[in-house]
Design a protein around this motif. Structure first.
Motif, short mmCIF file in Angstrom:
data_model
loop_
_atom_site.label_atom_id
_atom_site.label_comp_id
_atom_site.label_asym_id
_atom_site.label_seq_id
_atom_site.Cartn_x
_atom_site.Cartn_y
_atom_site.Cartn_z
N GLY A 55 51.22 -8.86 -27.52
CA GLY A 55 51.14 -10.31 -27.39
C GLY A 55 52.46 -11.03 -27.26
N GLU A 56 53.57 -10.31 -27.36
CA GLU A 56 54.90 -10.92 -27.26
C GLU A 56 55.55 -10.56 -25.93
OE1 GLU A 56 56.41 -12.89 -29.61
OE2 GLU A 56 54.56 -12.77 -30.77
N ALA A 57 56.13 -11.56 -25.25
CA ALA A 57 56.80 -11.32 -23.98
C ALA A 57 57.93 -10.31 -24.18
CB ALA A 57 57.35 -12.62 -23.42
N HIS A 58 58.03 -9.38 -23.23
CA HIS A 58 59.08 -8.36 -23.28
C HIS A 58 59.99 -8.58 -22.07
CE1 HIS A 58 60.92 -4.48 -24.16
NE2 HIS A 58 60.87 -4.24 -22.87
N GLY A 59 61.19 -9.04 -22.32
CA GLY A 59 62.13 -9.30 -21.23
C GLY A 59 61.74 -10.54 -20.43
N GLU A 60 62.35 -10.67 -19.28
CA GLU A 60 62.11 -11.80 -18.39
C GLU A 60 61.06 -11.43 -17.35
OE1 GLU A 60 63.52 -14.87 -18.60
OE2 GLU A 60 64.41 -14.16 -20.48
N PRO A 61 60.35 -12.41 -16.81
CA PRO A 61 59.43 -12.12 -15.69
C PRO A 61 60.22 -11.52 -14.54
CG PRO A 61 59.05 -14.33 -16.53
CD PRO A 61 60.31 -13.82 -17.18
N GLN A 62 59.58 -10.61 -13.81
CA GLN A 62 60.28 -9.94 -12.72
C GLN A 62 59.35 -9.71 -11.53
OE1 GLN A 62 61.48 -6.50 -15.05
NE2 GLN A 62 59.93 -5.26 -14.03
N ALA A 63 59.96 -9.48 -10.36
CA ALA A 63 59.19 -9.30 -9.13
C ALA A 63 58.57 -7.90 -9.05
CB ALA A 63 60.08 -9.54 -7.92
N THR A 64 59.20 -6.92 -9.64
CA THR A 64 58.67 -5.56 -9.57
C THR A 64 57.75 -5.29 -10.74
OG1 THR A 64 60.46 -4.58 -10.86
CG2 THR A 64 60.80 -4.73 -8.48
N GLY A 65 56.88 -4.33 -10.58
CA GLY A 65 55.93 -3.98 -11.63
C GLY A 65 56.31 -2.72 -12.38
N GLN A 66 57.61 -2.53 -12.61
CA GLN A 66 58.08 -1.35 -13.33
C GLN A 66 59.00 -1.75 -14.46
OE1 GLN A 66 59.80 1.49 -10.66
NE2 GLN A 66 57.88 1.84 -9.61
N TRP A 67 58.75 -1.16 -15.62
CA TRP A 67 59.55 -1.44 -16.80
C TRP A 67 59.95 -0.14 -17.46
CZ3 TRP A 67 55.31 -4.22 -15.37
CH2 TRP A 67 55.47 -5.60 -15.24
N SER A 68 61.16 -0.09 -17.98
CA SER A 68 61.61 1.01 -18.84
C SER A 68 61.55 0.48 -20.27
CB SER A 68 63.05 1.42 -18.51
OG SER A 68 63.10 2.00 -17.24
N LEU A 69 60.78 1.14 -21.08
CA LEU A 69 60.61 0.69 -22.46
C LEU A 69 61.44 1.57 -23.37
CD1 LEU A 69 56.76 0.09 -22.48
CD2 LEU A 69 58.60 -1.52 -21.95
N THR A 70 62.28 0.94 -24.18
CA THR A 70 63.09 1.66 -25.14
C THR A 70 62.96 0.98 -26.50
OG1 THR A 70 65.05 0.35 -24.59
CG2 THR A 70 64.77 2.44 -23.42
N ASN A 71 63.23 1.73 -27.53
CA ASN A 71 63.20 1.21 -28.90
C ASN A 71 61.87 0.55 -29.27
OD1 ASN A 71 65.85 2.08 -29.41
ND2 ASN A 71 66.65 0.27 -28.41
N VAL A 72 60.79 1.14 -28.82
CA VAL A 72 59.47 0.67 -29.21
C VAL A 72 59.10 1.43 -30.48
CG1 VAL A 72 57.04 0.48 -28.55
CG2 VAL A 72 58.83 0.19 -26.83
N PHE A 73 58.70 0.72 -31.51
CA PHE A 73 58.40 1.36 -32.79
C PHE A 73 57.20 2.28 -32.70
CE2 PHE A 73 60.56 -2.59 -34.24
CZ PHE A 73 61.65 -1.99 -34.83
N ARG A 74 57.17 3.24 -33.61
CA ARG A 74 56.03 4.15 -33.69
C ARG A 74 54.74 3.37 -33.90
NH1 ARG A 74 57.44 9.49 -37.15
NH2 ARG A 74 59.68 9.39 -36.87
N GLY A 75 53.66 3.96 -33.43
CA GLY A 75 52.35 3.39 -33.70
C GLY A 75 51.63 2.92 -32.45
N GLN A 76 50.58 2.18 -32.67
CA GLN A 76 49.72 1.68 -31.61
C GLN A 76 50.24 0.36 -31.08
OE1 GLN A 76 45.51 1.65 -32.58
NE2 GLN A 76 45.24 -0.26 -31.46
N HIS A 77 50.22 0.22 -29.76
CA HIS A 77 50.67 -1.02 -29.12
C HIS A 77 49.74 -1.36 -27.97
CE1 HIS A 77 54.46 -0.95 -31.32
NE2 HIS A 77 54.49 0.34 -31.06
N GLU A 78 49.54 -2.65 -27.74
CA GLU A 78 48.77 -3.11 -26.60
C GLU A 78 49.71 -3.73 -25.57
OE1 GLU A 78 45.54 -5.72 -27.48
OE2 GLU A 78 44.30 -4.06 -28.19
N LEU A 79 49.58 -3.26 -24.32
CA LEU A 79 50.39 -3.76 -23.23
C LEU A 79 49.51 -4.54 -22.28
CD1 LEU A 79 52.38 -0.50 -22.35
CD2 LEU A 79 52.96 -2.25 -24.02
#
Length: 77
Positions: free
Chosen positions: A23-47
């Protein structure tokens, strides 16, 4: 992580995609549909991804995708 707006849909100039993690914005809006995710905490997440027009108005939001992050431990017993 990557997404596409819809099969055979041509992008419209000025549209951007915003990634949300739990539910929290990650980074800035972008034209491409690809993201590299780093430092995401352990556990369940909804994207989710929201397609924004050139003024920032939400045009569509994806269904949530649930992912589970498992990080290996460096501690050996």
């Amino acid at each position: 992580f990557s997404v596409s707006a819809a099969p055979n849909r041509e992008p419209v100039e000025g549209e951007r995609m915003q990634l949300f993690i739990d539910g929290e914005a990650h980074g800035e809006p972008q034209a491409t549909g690809q993201w590299s995710l780093t430092n995401v905490f352990r556990g369940q997440h909804e994207l989710t991804v929201t397609l924004l027009d050139s003024s920032g108005k939400a045009l569509a939001t994806s269904n949530a995708v649930t992912v589970y992050v498992f990080r290996p431990s460096s501690k050996f017993k």
